[in-house]
Design an enzyme around this catalytic site. Structure first.
Site, mmCIF file in Angstrom:
data_model
loop_
_atom_site.group_PDB
_atom_site.id
_atom_site.type_symbol
_atom_site.label_atom_id
_atom_site.label_comp_id
_atom_site.label_asym_id
_atom_site.label_seq_id
_atom_site.Cartn_x
_atom_site.Cartn_y
_atom_site.Cartn_z
ATOM 1 N N LYS A 12 113.882 64.177 80.122
ATOM 2 C CA LYS A 12 114.588 65.456 80.694
ATOM 3 C C LYS A 12 115.993 64.444 81.500
ATOM 4 O O LYS A 12 116.916 64.388 80.807
ATOM 5 C CB LYS A 12 114.052 65.823 81.623
ATOM 6 C CG LYS A 12 112.608 66.859 81.100
ATOM 7 C CD LYS A 12 111.565 67.381 82.063
ATOM 8 C CE LYS A 12 111.587 66.555 83.589
ATOM 9 N NZ LYS A 12 110.384 65.888 83.414
ATOM 10 N N ARG A 57 111.836 54.869 91.740
ATOM 11 C CA ARG A 57 111.776 55.255 92.732
ATOM 12 C C ARG A 57 110.451 55.696 93.905
ATOM 13 O O ARG A 57 109.540 54.078 92.492
ATOM 14 C CB ARG A 57 111.623 56.987 92.120
ATOM 15 C CG ARG A 57 112.528 57.279 91.801
ATOM 16 C CD ARG A 57 113.316 58.626 90.342
ATOM 17 N NE ARG A 57 111.980 59.632 90.606
ATOM 18 C CZ ARG A 57 112.177 60.370 90.228
ATOM 19 N NH1 ARG A 57 112.442 60.675 88.966
ATOM 20 N NH2 ARG A 57 110.486 61.297 89.734
ATOM 21 N N ARG A 82 101.824 63.650 89.205
ATOM 22 C CA ARG A 82 102.869 64.670 89.142
ATOM 23 C C ARG A 82 102.579 64.880 87.554
ATOM 24 O O ARG A 82 102.695 66.162 87.510
ATOM 25 C CB ARG A 82 104.082 63.604 88.524
ATOM 26 C CG ARG A 82 104.115 63.710 90.196
ATOM 27 C CD ARG A 82 105.114 61.956 90.226
ATOM 28 N NE ARG A 82 106.493 61.990 89.296
ATOM 29 C CZ ARG A 82 107.084 60.845 88.984
ATOM 30 N NH1 ARG A 82 106.949 59.970 89.755
ATOM 31 N NH2 ARG A 82 108.056 61.276 87.699
ATOM 32 N N ARG A 136 111.241 51.892 84.620
ATOM 33 C CA ARG A 136 112.478 52.878 84.271
ATOM 34 C C ARG A 136 113.196 52.229 86.151
ATOM 35 O O ARG A 136 112.167 51.826 87.314
ATOM 36 C CB ARG A 136 111.598 54.304 85.114
ATOM 37 C CG ARG A 136 113.157 55.071 85.571
ATOM 38 C CD ARG A 136 113.139 56.591 85.796
ATOM 39 N NE ARG A 136 111.735 56.837 86.177
ATOM 40 C CZ ARG A 136 111.292 58.084 85.990
ATOM 41 N NH1 ARG A 136 111.654 59.168 86.025
ATOM 42 N NH2 ARG A 136 110.639 58.222 86.951
ATOM 43 N N ARG A 179 109.487 75.175 87.535
ATOM 44 C CA ARG A 179 108.086 74.526 87.181
ATOM 45 C C ARG A 179 107.006 75.579 87.773
ATOM 46 O O ARG A 179 105.449 74.525 87.509
ATOM 47 C CB ARG A 179 107.420 73.198 88.601
ATOM 48 C CG ARG A 179 108.618 71.930 87.988
ATOM 49 C CD ARG A 179 108.708 70.820 88.804
ATOM 50 N NE ARG A 179 108.864 69.183 88.428
ATOM 51 C CZ ARG A 179 109.571 68.616 88.201
ATOM 52 N NH1 ARG A 179 110.373 68.819 88.458
ATOM 53 N NH2 ARG A 179 109.044 66.936 88.361
HETATM 54 P P1 AP5 Z 1 113.894 59.664 82.584
HETATM 55 O O1 AP5 Z 1 114.913 60.330 81.163
HETATM 56 O O2 AP5 Z 1 113.860 59.544 83.940
HETATM 57 O O3 AP5 Z 1 112.271 61.183 82.363
HETATM 58 P P2 AP5 Z 1 112.207 62.507 83.557
HETATM 59 O O4 AP5 Z 1 111.273 62.989 82.320
HETATM 60 O O5 AP5 Z 1 113.801 62.817 83.768
HETATM 61 O O6 AP5 Z 1 111.276 62.341 84.127
HETATM 62 P P3 AP5 Z 1 111.077 61.781 86.124
HETATM 63 O O7 AP5 Z 1 109.509 61.473 86.426
HETATM 64 O O8 AP5 Z 1 112.609 62.247 86.574
HETATM 65 O O9 AP5 Z 1 110.699 63.776 85.664
HETATM 66 P P4 AP5 Z 1 109.375 63.777 86.832
HETATM 67 O O10 AP5 Z 1 109.543 65.390 86.539
HETATM 68 O O11 AP5 Z 1 108.447 63.752 87.491
HETATM 69 O O12 AP5 Z 1 110.771 63.814 88.511
HETATM 70 P P5 AP5 Z 1 111.341 65.159 89.106
HETATM 71 O O13 AP5 Z 1 113.053 63.979 89.525
HETATM 72 O O14 AP5 Z 1 112.344 65.910 88.369
HETATM 73 O O15 AP5 Z 1 113.062 58.810 81.447
HETATM 74 C C1 AP5 Z 1 112.276 58.001 81.990
HETATM 75 C C2 AP5 Z 1 112.219 56.698 81.314
HETATM 76 O O16 AP5 Z 1 111.388 56.257 79.877
HETATM 77 C C3 AP5 Z 1 113.712 56.357 81.431
HETATM 78 O O17 AP5 Z 1 114.014 54.805 81.840
HETATM 79 C C4 AP5 Z 1 114.501 56.312 80.026
HETATM 80 O O18 AP5 Z 1 115.087 55.161 79.516
HETATM 81 C C5 AP5 Z 1 113.654 55.613 79.099
HETATM 82 N N1 AP5 Z 1 113.254 57.068 77.343
HETATM 83 C C6 AP5 Z 1 113.596 58.342 77.765
HETATM 84 N N2 AP5 Z 1 114.065 58.515 76.829
HETATM 85 C C7 AP5 Z 1 113.097 57.575 76.084
HETATM 86 C C8 AP5 Z 1 112.784 57.727 74.538
HETATM 87 N N3 AP5 Z 1 113.039 59.051 73.768
HETATM 88 N N4 AP5 Z 1 111.920 56.517 74.222
HETATM 89 C C9 AP5 Z 1 112.220 55.639 74.939
HETATM 90 N N5 AP5 Z 1 112.338 55.668 76.524
HETATM 91 C C10 AP5 Z 1 112.672 56.506 76.833
HETATM 92 O O19 AP5 Z 1 110.647 65.479 90.227
HETATM 93 C C11 AP5 Z 1 110.497 64.516 90.820
HETATM 94 C C12 AP5 Z 1 109.516 65.666 92.733
HETATM 95 O O20 AP5 Z 1 110.380 66.337 93.008
HETATM 96 C C13 AP5 Z 1 108.096 66.396 91.896
HETATM 97 O O21 AP5 Z 1 106.611 65.297 91.507
HETATM 98 C C14 AP5 Z 1 108.055 67.070 92.501
HETATM 99 O O22 AP5 Z 1 107.563 66.821 94.492
HETATM 100 C C15 AP5 Z 1 109.494 67.395 92.884
HETATM 101 N N6 AP5 Z 1 110.378 68.262 92.784
HETATM 102 C C16 AP5 Z 1 111.403 68.341 91.999
HETATM 103 N N7 AP5 Z 1 111.858 69.671 91.228
HETATM 104 C C17 AP5 Z 1 110.693 71.019 91.694
HETATM 105 C C18 AP5 Z 1 110.488 71.958 91.784
HETATM 106 N N8 AP5 Z 1 111.117 72.770 91.018
HETATM 107 N N9 AP5 Z 1 108.739 72.118 92.349
HETATM 108 C C19 AP5 Z 1 108.469 72.204 93.326
HETATM 109 N N10 AP5 Z 1 108.651 70.486 93.522
HETATM 110 C C20 AP5 Z 1 110.067 69.717 93.246
#
Ligand code: AP5
Length: 214
Positions: A13, A161, A172, A127, A88
């Site tokens: 994402k 992270r 997660r 990552r 979410r």
């Molecule tokens: P990356 O692009 O970083 O993946 P991502 O989908 O953004 O993953 P996240 O881990 O950031 O998502 P998340 O939803 O768990 O975390 P968030 O920060 O939102 O890609 C990952 C890796 O793969 C990278 O190294 C990239 O290079 C590689 N890659 C990408 N695409 C690829 C491909 N096609 N092929 C190969 N490699 C690839 O949330 C964190 C925490 O915050 C949550 O757990 C929660 O506690 C809180 N939070 C956030 N939003 C909310 C909400 N709305 N409500 C409640 N709690 C929330």
């Protein structure tokens, strides 16, 4: 143009949102990044969120909804935004609808990035990001052009992270399947739900997205 990106942890994402931000001139609004900035700043919200995030649980809806609503009001969102990690839960999706109605805005696309659970664990384990500018990398799939040097700012310090460990990633993923996937039907009913194959290479996923967005 306003869009929502769905996908489990590690789906790509953030990677895709950054690319769409550049090509479409719309702003990435990552609730995860916003919360991590609050944690780093030591704010009251950050202190409340830190422990919850480290265990991989979702932070309470009211905290997130207020944060995203005031962010959408900022000037840089006027040409459009990409919601990365929000909504979410069903209450977040419903609150998003009512806040957008109040602001006279709408969602144009809802895109799910589909990946296998196993692939996502490999992606998260590899990552890392630049400690100076935040540019994202991967040990195998997206290495810096020069080993140990950030492509964007030349920085040499990198971070991983706190919630990218096996226990938190499992929680997660569970939260995604239990609380986030059920809201797809909400967007299907509105005729907005679209899909891309997140198992494809990063550039190929971007191409699929661009084909949907036009
Ligand atoms: P990356 O692009 O970083 O993946 P991502 O989908 O953004 O993953 P996240 O881990 O950031 O998502 P998340 O939803 O768990 O975390 P968030 O920060 O939102 O890609 C990952 C890796 O793969 C990278 O190294 C990239 O290079 C590689 N890659 C990408 N695409 C690829 C491909 N096609 N092929 C190969 N490699 C690839 O949330 C964190 C925490 O915050 C949550 O757990 C929660 O506690 C809180 N939070 C956030 N939003 C909310 C909400 N709305 N409500 C409640 N709690 C929330």
């Amino acid at each position: 143009m306003n869009l929502i990106l769905f996908g489990p942890p590690g789906a790509g994402k953030g990677t895709q949102a950054k690319r769409l931000q550049e090509t479409h001139g719309i702003v990435q609004l990552s609730t995860g990044d916003m919360l991590r900035a609050e944690v780093d700043s030591g704010s009251e919200l950050g202190l409340r969120a830190k422990e919850i995030m480290e265990t991989g649980q979702l932070v309470p809806d009211d905290m997130i909804i207020a944060m995203i609503s005031s962010r959408i009001d900022q000037e840089d969102c006027k040409d459009g935004f990409i919601l990365d990690g929000f909504p979410r839960t069903k209450p977040q999706a419903e609150s998003l609808d009512s806040m957008l109605t109040e602001k006279g805005l709408d969602i144009d696309h809802v895109i799910e990035i589909k990946v296998d659970d196993d692939a996502m664990i490999k992606r998260i384990a590899g990552r890392f990001s630049c400690a100076v500018c935040g540019a994202g990398y991967h040990d195998e799939f997206q290495k810096p052009e020069k080993d140990g040097i950030c492509n964007q700012c030349g920085g040499t310090e990198f971070t991983r992270r706190a919630d990218d460990n096996a226990e938190a990633v499992t929680a997660r993923l569970q939260a995604y399947h239990d609380q986030t996937s059920p809201i797809f039907s909400y967007y299907k009913e509105k005729g907005l739900m679209e899909k891309v194959d997140g198992m494809a290479k990063i550039d190929a996923v971007t191409e699929q997205m661009n084909a949907l967005l036009g």
